[in-house]
Design a protein around this motif. Structure first.
Motif, PDB file in Angstrom:
ATOM      1  N   UNK A 272       0.805  -1.211   0.000  1.00 16.15           N
ATOM      2  CA  UNK A 272       0.000   0.000   0.000  1.00 16.15           C
ATOM      3  C   UNK A 272       0.845   1.271   0.000  1.00 16.15           C
ATOM      4  N   UNK A 273       2.087   1.191   0.437  1.00 12.93           N
ATOM      5  CA  UNK A 273       2.958   2.368   0.421  1.00 12.93           C
ATOM      6  C   UNK A 273       3.834   2.415  -0.815  1.00 12.93           C
ATOM      7  N   UNK A 274       4.324   1.243  -1.247  1.00  9.21           N
ATOM      8  CA  UNK A 274       5.218   1.248  -2.406  1.00  9.21           C
ATOM      9  C   UNK A 274       4.497   1.666  -3.680  1.00  9.21           C
ATOM     10  N   UNK A 275       3.241   1.242  -3.836  1.00  5.49           N
ATOM     11  CA  UNK A 275       2.516   1.566  -5.077  1.00  5.49           C
ATOM     12  C   UNK A 275       2.368   3.079  -5.275  1.00  5.49           C
ATOM     13  N   UNK A 276       1.849   3.841  -4.294  1.00  4.13           N
ATOM     14  CA  UNK A 276       1.782   5.300  -4.514  1.00  4.13           C
ATOM     15  C   UNK A 276       3.159   5.951  -4.554  1.00  4.13           C
ATOM     16  N   UNK A 278       5.928   4.682  -5.844  1.00  6.87           N
ATOM     17  CA  UNK A 278       6.470   4.519  -7.206  1.00  6.87           C
ATOM     18  C   UNK A 278       5.836   5.508  -8.175  1.00  6.87           C
ATOM     19  N   UNK A 279       4.540   5.752  -7.990  1.00  7.79           N
ATOM     20  CA  UNK A 279       3.872   6.739  -8.853  1.00  7.79           C
ATOM     21  C   UNK A 279       4.433   8.137  -8.584  1.00  7.79           C
ATOM     22  N   UNK A 281       7.403   8.903  -7.378  1.00 10.73           N
ATOM     23  CA  UNK A 281       8.773   8.979  -7.900  1.00 10.73           C
ATOM     24  C   UNK A 281       8.771   9.093  -9.424  1.00 10.73           C
ATOM     25  N   UNK A 282       7.906   8.305 -10.057  1.00  6.85           N
ATOM     26  CA  UNK A 282       7.877   8.337 -11.525  1.00  6.85           C
ATOM     27  C   UNK A 282       7.423   9.684 -12.064  1.00  6.85           C
ATOM     28  N   UNK A 283       6.308  10.185 -11.533  1.00  6.77           N
ATOM     29  CA  UNK A 283       5.784  11.456 -12.048  1.00  6.77           C
ATOM     30  C   UNK A 283       6.697  12.629 -11.687  1.00  6.77           C
ATOM     31  N   UNK A 284       7.295  12.594 -10.464  1.00  9.60           N
ATOM     32  CA  UNK A 284       8.195  13.694 -10.102  1.00  9.60           C
ATOM     33  C   UNK A 284       9.443  13.692 -10.983  1.00  9.60           C
ATOM     34  N   UNK A 285       9.911  12.484 -11.363  1.00  5.78           N
ATOM     35  CA  UNK A 285      11.083  12.429 -12.256  1.00  5.78           C
ATOM     36  C   UNK A 285      10.731  12.924 -13.650  1.00  5.78           C
ATOM     37  N   UNK A 311      10.578  11.299  -1.696  1.00  2.19           N
ATOM     38  CA  UNK A 311       9.965  10.003  -1.980  1.00  2.19           C
ATOM     39  C   UNK A 311      10.978   8.872  -1.994  1.00  2.19           C
ATOM     40  N   UNK A 312      12.155   9.140  -2.566  1.00  5.41           N
ATOM     41  CA  UNK A 312      13.204   8.116  -2.594  1.00  5.41           C
ATOM     42  C   UNK A 312      13.679   7.796  -1.176  1.00  5.41           C
ATOM     43  N   UNK A 313      13.806   8.839  -0.350  1.00  2.55           N
ATOM     44  CA  UNK A 313      14.195   8.622   1.047  1.00  2.55           C
ATOM     45  C   UNK A 313      13.153   7.769   1.779  1.00  2.55           C
ATOM     46  N   UNK A 314      11.872   8.065   1.536  1.00  4.35           N
ATOM     47  CA  UNK A 314      10.815   7.297   2.177  1.00  4.35           C
ATOM     48  C   UNK A 314      10.799   5.852   1.684  1.00  4.35           C
TER      49      UNK A 314
END
Length: 511
Positions: A272-276, A278-279, A281-285, A311-314
């Motif tokens: 439940x935490x990794x899915x949002x 990843x989104x 991280x992807x959109x911010x990149x 997000x990467x730190x989290x």
């Protein structure tokens, strides 16, 4: 709909529908503790137990006294020819039957503490009845018998009765006195009124014997009380151990339930935490690299970089928590293969090199040449090396120096050593930084605070490899972290075995 129901049911971890306490054991312990606090070691604390033992003794030896009475009556009839001994025997047997009847009735009844005194007085009254019978026997006279022979018969019968009574009633305090006090009183009265010298001597000897046997039976009574006290203390200890075991089982059950709840929570949160994340991280990149078009406001671009970094730190924090949770739960499985520690160290140095250069940190390599491979989990060893290197870069000041070594241990194993010249760790804080979520004072004051899970994960991974983690540090001098693999994990290449020709074959070749 059924899936939602099963999921909600599965999340109910702690079962509160039943009581897990051992109520009988707790009740026993409360009773024994109360008895100890009220002084159970005193003789009065075991009156009930002593009375129950006396009841068993009366029932088990019920036949002894009737045999003695019958023998005395038969001997009396034989010596004197007087059949009046038969009514006396009937009276004595009736008195003894009263005592046996009381014992059987008490055996059937559950004697409580409040009834102990009543039953004790009943048994003492029975002994008084028996004493009256022996008193009647003691003052009997035989006109047809010689004084000496009849006195010898009376004395022998009374002394045997005294001994038998002492052995059968020592568990009941004052029973011997209640039985033979009437005998001595009757003999004393007969001596004073009749002046019979035989009765005078018999009174004195019987009194001395009674005093001696009372002393001995008193000691035996106290010895039995002491035995009961020791038995009670043993029972108390056993009860305490049962309660401790019950509490331990309860604590273990709760710990297992808590561990299960934690595992299920982390398993759920990992998805439940990794899915949002990843989104995010992807959109911010995508936004920071302006793939879909430029951002007109440069402040927004800085925000996207901050979003990606946070997000990467989290995500790194979640991964570390999950790794440590799997290790603690024993579900961290090693995928072992032949790997080279120097190659792993070089790859990890390349990963942190960019960050080190941004702080003008120099990384020196000191690798021994031609080191054989080791049998280990490559991913895990990369995580160990990368964690140690990241810590070194994080806490080494700008312009500092890091030294990475790979070599042999004195016992034949291999090691990776990472040493920096940072602020160091106080000696008393080393156990803190090696514990989960533990951070030293330097790390807390630093702007780059970590999660406090890196070193515990390193320590746990090396323990899974049967290895060792050593942390050496001196304040204001630097820190050295050493990951050691045992000698049995080193894959040594064996030299080929030369086939030495036998002497016979050698002679044939020369021929």
């Amino acid at each position: 709909m059924s899936i939602a129901v099963s999921t909600s049911t599965d999340k109910i971890i702690v079962d509160k529908s039943r009581s897990h306490r051992n109520k009988p054991v707790s009740k026993t312990v409360r009773a024994t503790r109360q008895r100890l606090q009220t002084g159970s070691s005193a003789p009065s604390g075991f009156e009930r137990e002593m009375l129950l033992l006396h009841i068993d003794s009366v029932l088990n030896g019920a036949i002894a006294l009737p045999i003695l009475v019958v023998l005395i009556a038969a001997t009396g009839v034989y010596l004197s020819g007087d059949r009046s001994f038969l009514p006396w025997a009937l009276m004595a047997l009736s008195a003894h039957a009263v005592t046996v009847f009381l014992a059987r009735k008490a055996k059937r009844e559950d004697i409580g503490t409040e009834k102990v005194s009543i039953w004790r007085h009943r048994f003492l009254a029975g002994q008084v009845l028996m004493g009256i019978c022996w008193a009647i026997f003691a003052v009997r006279e035989c006109d047809s018998c010689r004084d000496i022979s009849f006195a010898l018969f009376e004395g022998t019968g009374l002394f045997i009765a005294l001994a038998v009574t002492a052995m059968g009633t020592f568990l009941l305090r004052n029973a011997l006195l209640c039985t033979f006090a009437p005998v001595i009183a009757a003999l004393g009265f007969s001596s004073l009124t009749g002046g019979n010298p035989v009765h005078v001597g018999l009174t004195g000897m019987l009194s001395l014997s009674l005093a001696f046997l009372m002393l001995m039976t008193g000691r035996m009574n106290r010895a039995n009380v002491h035995i009961l006290s020791v038995q009670s203390e043993k029972d108390d200890l056993i009860a305490e151990l049962e309660v401790a075991k019950s509490m331990s089982d309860e604590a273990r059950r709760r710990a297992e339930e808590a561990n299960l709840a934690k595992s299920r929570f982390l398993a759920s949160m990992s998805h439940e935490l990794r899915t949002p994340l990843n989104a995010i991280l992807g959109f911010s990149e995508v936004m920071s690299t302006e793939v879909l078009g430029p951002l007109n406001n440069p402040t927004y671009k800085e925000y996207t970089v901050d979003i990606h970094r946070s997000g990467q730190h989290l995500l790194d924090l979640i991964n570390e928590i999950l790794d440590l949770s799997r290790i603690e739960a024993g579900k961290y499985e090693l995928s072992e293969e032949a790997v080279n520690l120097t190659e792993i160290a070089e790859d990890c140095i390349g990963m942190v090199q960019l960050r080190a250069r941004s702080k003008a940190i120099t990384i020196n390599e000191q690798f021994e040449q031609a080191m054989p491979a080791v049998w280990a989990d490559e991913k895990a060893m990369r995580q160990v090396t990368l964690n140690l290197l990241s810590n070194a870069v994080k806490f080494t000041p700008a312009g500092g120096e890091i030294t990475v070594k790979c070599g042999w241990t004195a016992g034949g194993g291999q090691y990776i050593s990472i040493k920096d010249n940072g602020p160091g760790i106080p000696e008393d804080e080393i156990p803190v930084v090696l514990s989960a979520f533990g951070q030293g004072s330097i790390a807390i004051k630093s702007a780059e605070q970590g999660t406090g899970l890196g070193l515990p994960i390193v320590q746990a991974i090396l323990a899974k490899h049967n290895g060792q983690f050593v942390l050496r540090s001196k304040l204001r001098e630097g820190t050295e972290a050493i990951a050691i693999l045992p000698p049995r994990r080193v894959l040594q290449s064996l030299p080929p075995v030369e086939d030495v020709p036998s002497p016979t074959r050698r002679r044939k070749s020369f021929a």
